[in-house]
Design an enzyme around this catalytic site. Structure first.
Site, mmCIF file in Angstrom:
data_model
loop_
_atom_site.group_PDB
_atom_site.id
_atom_site.type_symbol
_atom_site.label_atom_id
_atom_site.label_comp_id
_atom_site.label_asym_id
_atom_site.label_seq_id
_atom_site.Cartn_x
_atom_site.Cartn_y
_atom_site.Cartn_z
ATOM 1 N N TYR A 1 18.762 -44.415 -56.330
ATOM 2 C CA TYR A 1 17.741 -43.834 -55.182
ATOM 3 C C TYR A 1 17.374 -42.316 -55.614
ATOM 4 O O TYR A 1 16.280 -41.993 -55.525
ATOM 5 C CB TYR A 1 18.294 -43.979 -53.955
ATOM 6 C CG TYR A 1 17.608 -43.433 -52.623
ATOM 7 C CD1 TYR A 1 16.627 -44.210 -52.078
ATOM 8 C CD2 TYR A 1 18.024 -41.955 -52.343
ATOM 9 C CE1 TYR A 1 15.962 -43.659 -51.004
ATOM 10 C CE2 TYR A 1 17.049 -41.600 -50.794
ATOM 11 C CZ TYR A 1 16.249 -42.590 -50.622
ATOM 12 O OH TYR A 1 15.371 -42.042 -49.441
ATOM 13 N N LYS B 1 13.906 -40.921 -56.328
ATOM 14 C CA LYS B 1 12.976 -40.088 -55.786
ATOM 15 C C LYS B 1 12.774 -38.688 -56.466
ATOM 16 O O LYS B 1 11.733 -37.938 -56.161
ATOM 17 C CB LYS B 1 13.812 -39.601 -54.568
ATOM 18 C CG LYS B 1 13.948 -40.592 -53.532
ATOM 19 C CD LYS B 1 12.657 -41.276 -52.736
ATOM 20 C CE LYS B 1 12.837 -42.102 -51.617
ATOM 21 N NZ LYS B 1 11.566 -42.649 -51.158
HETATM 22 P P1 NAP Z 1 13.148 -47.416 -42.756
HETATM 23 O O1 NAP Z 1 13.150 -47.098 -41.175
HETATM 24 O O2 NAP Z 1 14.077 -48.073 -43.253
HETATM 25 O O3 NAP Z 1 11.532 -48.137 -42.990
HETATM 26 C C1 NAP Z 1 11.211 -48.418 -44.158
HETATM 27 C C2 NAP Z 1 9.838 -49.169 -44.331
HETATM 28 O O4 NAP Z 1 9.460 -49.514 -45.611
HETATM 29 C C3 NAP Z 1 9.426 -50.218 -43.495
HETATM 30 O O5 NAP Z 1 8.237 -49.956 -42.867
HETATM 31 C C4 NAP Z 1 9.640 -51.432 -44.425
HETATM 32 O O6 NAP Z 1 8.659 -52.496 -43.919
HETATM 33 C C5 NAP Z 1 9.245 -50.614 -45.744
HETATM 34 N N1 NAP Z 1 9.392 -51.460 -46.877
HETATM 35 C C6 NAP Z 1 10.589 -51.632 -47.538
HETATM 36 N N2 NAP Z 1 10.449 -52.215 -48.538
HETATM 37 C C7 NAP Z 1 8.982 -52.618 -48.914
HETATM 38 C C8 NAP Z 1 8.079 -53.106 -49.776
HETATM 39 N N3 NAP Z 1 8.617 -53.537 -50.822
HETATM 40 N N4 NAP Z 1 6.912 -53.289 -49.809
HETATM 41 C C9 NAP Z 1 6.183 -52.801 -48.500
HETATM 42 N N5 NAP Z 1 7.021 -51.898 -47.376
HETATM 43 C C10 NAP Z 1 8.394 -52.063 -47.768
HETATM 44 O O7 NAP Z 1 12.799 -45.964 -43.701
HETATM 45 P P2 NAP Z 1 12.488 -44.375 -42.986
HETATM 46 O O8 NAP Z 1 13.756 -43.979 -42.882
HETATM 47 O O9 NAP Z 1 11.316 -44.501 -42.193
HETATM 48 O O10 NAP Z 1 12.259 -43.980 -44.650
HETATM 49 C C11 NAP Z 1 10.777 -43.883 -45.067
HETATM 50 C C12 NAP Z 1 10.821 -43.177 -46.395
HETATM 51 O O11 NAP Z 1 11.510 -41.823 -46.226
HETATM 52 C C13 NAP Z 1 11.420 -43.943 -47.514
HETATM 53 O O12 NAP Z 1 10.786 -43.630 -48.744
HETATM 54 C C14 NAP Z 1 12.624 -43.076 -47.686
HETATM 55 O O13 NAP Z 1 13.682 -43.335 -48.745
HETATM 56 C C15 NAP Z 1 12.342 -41.707 -47.273
HETATM 57 N N6 NAP Z 1 13.244 -40.625 -46.466
HETATM 58 C C16 NAP Z 1 14.088 -41.141 -45.713
HETATM 59 C C17 NAP Z 1 14.861 -40.280 -45.015
HETATM 60 C C18 NAP Z 1 16.015 -40.497 -43.828
HETATM 61 O O14 NAP Z 1 16.501 -39.526 -43.471
HETATM 62 N N7 NAP Z 1 15.300 -41.510 -43.027
HETATM 63 C C19 NAP Z 1 15.256 -39.074 -45.574
HETATM 64 C C20 NAP Z 1 14.596 -38.814 -46.705
HETATM 65 C C21 NAP Z 1 13.577 -39.703 -47.447
HETATM 66 P P3 NAP Z 1 9.162 -53.658 -43.322
HETATM 67 O O15 NAP Z 1 9.271 -53.280 -41.679
HETATM 68 O O16 NAP Z 1 8.384 -54.750 -43.125
HETATM 69 O O17 NAP Z 1 10.629 -54.196 -43.681
#
Ligand code: NAP
Length: 256
Positions: A164, A168
């Site tokens: 990951y 990133k």
């Molecule tokens: P999340 O709540 O797990 O949501 C993930 C989203 O990605 C969902 O809408 C999911 O769609 C979609 N997705 C996953 N695989 C996919 C694919 N192959 N094609 C199309 N859509 C796909 O994640 P989040 O926490 O909001 O994170 C969003 C971004 O921010 C990610 O890139 C994550 O790495 C980054 N991030 C998050 C954090 C954190 O603390 N949360 C910190 C740093 C970076 P479905 O609903 O259809 O499954």
């Protein structure tokens, strides 16, 4: 851009079309809503969770905004290109946010090939497919905003998240190269690097891990999706026209 009295002057996205991957939940949903609230028409991408994506669209419509559902798997090159071309031919495409992401945590020595491939395919190849398809449209219209959702983990590394973190970090190289290649066409490429944000992705982490992050965060709390969305709105706006190839950290000071 409109200058009418009711519209905000700063960060007005009226007339723009945005595509946000992974906009059914979490940060992507908040981002889609925030972009629409500034006037953009927003294509809400998701992989499988249609009902959650519909909830994002309802929230946008309740604010008086417009959007549409655009399901595809970001790791499938052809599907990404088809969806981008279809959207661009109907509505144009000015802002693309590569947000969809997945984690498969585990120590490097125990990492399975499948997990490595999935993490790289969704988190790194997906954004490359998306930006390649979007740049084609954006360079012709001499306007484009590409925004990549990286992570604090891509900057610091994290035990248990080698793949990951690699994906990133890779987004920084991708964005900076695009910034150099297409800056003269008024296409910018930037990275948002969130710290620990409360979403479904992080909800399953053990309490002691969350406590550790909390204690290490100077602002004294975890982040909210709307705080990441605000950074995306800025980078997507006219006001950020001289900002490209940069990494905007939104992490409460967890990594300085
Ligand atoms: P999340 O709540 O797990 O949501 C993930 C989203 O990605 C969902 O809408 C999911 O769609 C979609 N997705 C996953 N695989 C996919 C694919 N192959 N094609 C199309 N859509 C796909 O994640 P989040 O926490 O909001 O994170 C969003 C971004 O921010 C990610 O890139 C994550 O790495 C980054 N991030 C998050 C954090 C954190 O603390 N949360 C910190 C740093 C970076 P479905 O609903 O259809 O499954």
């Amino acid at each position: 851009m409109s200058n009418s009295a009711e519209k905000p002057t700063l960060f007005d996205l009226t007339g723009r079309t945005a595509l946000v991957t992974g906009a059914s939940r979490g940060i992507g949903r908040a981002t889609a809503i925030a972009l629409a609230s500034r006037g953009a028409h927003v294509a809400i991408n998701y992989q499988s969770n249609e009902s959650a994506a519909r909830d994002t669209l309802s929230a946008i419509e309740q604010l008086g905004g417009t959007g549409e559902l655009l399901p595809f798997d970001v790791s499938q090159s052809d599907a990404v290109t088809r969806a981008v071309d279809d959207l661009a031919s109907r509505k144009g495409l000015h802002i693309a946010v590569a947000n969809a992401g997945v984690t498969r945590d585990g120590l490097l020595l125990r990492m399975k090939d499948d997990d490595l491939e999935t993490v790289l395919a969704v988190n790194l190849k997906g954004p490359a497919y998306l930006s390649r398809a979007a740049v084609r449209v954006m360079m012709r219209q001499r306007f484009g905003r590409l925004i990549f959702m990286s992570s604090i983990v891509g900057e610091m590394g994290n035990a248990g998240q080698a793949a990951y973190a690699a994906a990133k970090s890779g987004l920084l190289g991708l964005a900076r190269s695009i910034a150099r290649e297409y800056g003269a066409r008024n296409v910018t490429a930037n990275v948002v690097s969130p710290g620990f944000i409360e979403t479904e992705m992080t909800s399953g982490l053990p309490e002691e891990v969350k406590k550790k992050y909390l204690e290490a965060t100077p602002v004294g709390r975890l982040g909210r999706p709307d705080e990441i969305a605000a950074a995306v709105v800025y980078l997507a706006s006219n006001e950020a026209s001289f900002v490209t190839g940069t990494v905007l950290r939104v992490n409460g000071g967890l990594y300085l």
